[in-house]
Scaffold this active site. Structure first.
Site, mmCIF file in Angstrom:
data_model
loop_
_atom_site.group_PDB
_atom_site.id
_atom_site.type_symbol
_atom_site.label_atom_id
_atom_site.label_comp_id
_atom_site.label_asym_id
_atom_site.label_seq_id
_atom_site.Cartn_x
_atom_site.Cartn_y
_atom_site.Cartn_z
ATOM 1 N N GLU A 1 0.690 -3.132 2.873
ATOM 2 C CA GLU A 1 1.924 -3.926 2.825
ATOM 3 C C GLU A 1 1.982 -4.885 4.009
ATOM 4 O O GLU A 1 2.297 -6.074 3.854
ATOM 5 C CB GLU A 1 3.154 -3.021 2.891
ATOM 6 C CG GLU A 1 3.539 -2.324 1.614
ATOM 7 C CD GLU A 1 4.766 -1.457 1.863
ATOM 8 O OE1 GLU A 1 5.673 -1.902 2.602
ATOM 9 O OE2 GLU A 1 4.809 -0.338 1.338
ATOM 10 N N ASP B 1 1.877 -8.886 3.537
ATOM 11 C CA ASP B 1 2.989 -9.718 3.989
ATOM 12 C C ASP B 1 2.472 -10.926 4.762
ATOM 13 O O ASP B 1 2.924 -12.061 4.550
ATOM 14 C CB ASP B 1 3.935 -8.887 4.855
ATOM 15 C CG ASP B 1 5.062 -9.705 5.440
ATOM 16 O OD1 ASP B 1 5.958 -10.105 4.681
ATOM 17 O OD2 ASP B 1 5.043 -9.964 6.661
ATOM 18 N N ASP C 1 7.430 -4.284 -2.107
ATOM 19 C CA ASP C 1 6.430 -3.619 -1.263
ATOM 20 C C ASP C 1 5.105 -3.449 -2.008
ATOM 21 O O ASP C 1 4.027 -3.632 -1.429
ATOM 22 C CB ASP C 1 6.944 -2.251 -0.810
ATOM 23 C CG ASP C 1 8.075 -2.353 0.203
ATOM 24 O OD1 ASP C 1 8.289 -3.454 0.742
ATOM 25 O OD2 ASP C 1 8.746 -1.332 0.449
ATOM 26 N N GLU D 1 3.296 -6.787 -2.098
ATOM 27 C CA GLU D 1 2.674 -7.073 -0.802
ATOM 28 C C GLU D 1 1.404 -6.250 -0.616
ATOM 29 O O GLU D 1 0.370 -6.772 -0.164
ATOM 30 C CB GLU D 1 3.656 -6.766 0.332
ATOM 31 C CG GLU D 1 4.790 -7.763 0.451
ATOM 32 C CD GLU D 1 5.766 -7.400 1.545
ATOM 33 O OE1 GLU D 1 6.520 -8.284 1.965
ATOM 34 O OE2 GLU D 1 5.789 -6.221 1.984
#
Length: 244
Positions: A49, A53, A122, A125
């Site tokens: 994640e 990101d 999430d 990502e």
């Protein structure tokens, strides 16, 4: 498990060299809290994640920079925030029904649990992070950009005409109009700055500008950003910190 991964690969159009990366992208931390022995041979998806990101922000920033050479920093920043918001990423994840592939604890896997915006964002990502590690930046970019191409026109519409958009949403959701007020006028006559406020579902959002119209648009844009980020619910807006 291999059948599930193969199904997901077909859905996203990417065949992983290392399927453990794809599997890890869907390993929710709650599973390990419930079954800690799994940590002996599996890993949760939080590091992916984190990586995903960063990849999303980089790809989004460069794509916006290259695609809209005449737009200023503030505009591009607003558009990027809308694209990579929790709500925006959850919508991307929902296109592939990513929630169904998540490995969750029994507590998390309740009715509606797999469709929660935060979970879906999430997962998206983490999936991007896994694609980047397995296939490299160009494949990750090729996966991400079509989502933005499909959504950018709507985001531009919201950003360019935020007062109209906010009015439409307020009427549809609450059957009422936004309430605007002048909070402050400051600066010399030749360089006046106005601060306008808009009240949305009991919360006040302020914006400033060199004209009342510009300040009004800034306030509406701030309210829309908070509203979109939290799924456009009154409860979420009530919880939104006023400084946002």
């Amino acid at each position: 498990m291999s059948d599930r991964l193969a199904e997901l690969e077909r859905a996203i159009g990417i065949t992983f060299r290392d399927r453990t990366l794809l599997q890890t992208a869907f390993m929710h931390r709650s599973l390990f809290n419930e079954q800690p022995h799994l940590l002996n041979h599996l890993t949760d998806n939080e590091r992916l994640e984190f990586l995903g990101d960063s990849v999303l922000h980089f790809v989004t920033t460069t794509w916006l920079f290259e695609t809209f050479p005449d737009q200023d920093e503030a505009t591009l920043t607003n558009w990027r925030a809308a694209l990579v918001s929790t709500k925006g990423l959850a919508e991307c994840a929902a296109q592939f029904n990513l929630g169904q592939y998540a490995y969750l604890s029994r507590g998390e896997d309740n009715p509606g649990g797999r469709s929660r915006q935060k979970l879906l964002a999430d997962l998206f990502e983490a999936l991007v992070g896994a694609i980047y590690l397995d296939q490299g930046l160009e494949t990750a970019r090729a996966f991400i950009v079509p989502f933005w191409q499909a959504r950018i026109e709507q985001i531009i519409h919201i950003d360019l005409d935020p007062t109209t958009r906010l009015q439409e949403l307020m009427q549809a959701r609450f059957k009422q109009l936004p309430d605007y007020s002048i909070e402050e006028e400051r600066g010399p006559e030749h360089q006046r700055e106005y601060v306008m406020a808009v009240t949305v579902a009991g919360r006040k959002f302020t914006g400033s500008g060199s004209s009342k119209k510009e300040a009004k648009r800034a306030a509406a844009r701030k309210a829309l950003a908070a509203w979109d980020k939290h799924g456009f619910t009154a409860t979420a807006i009530d919880a939104q910190d006023e400084r946002n």
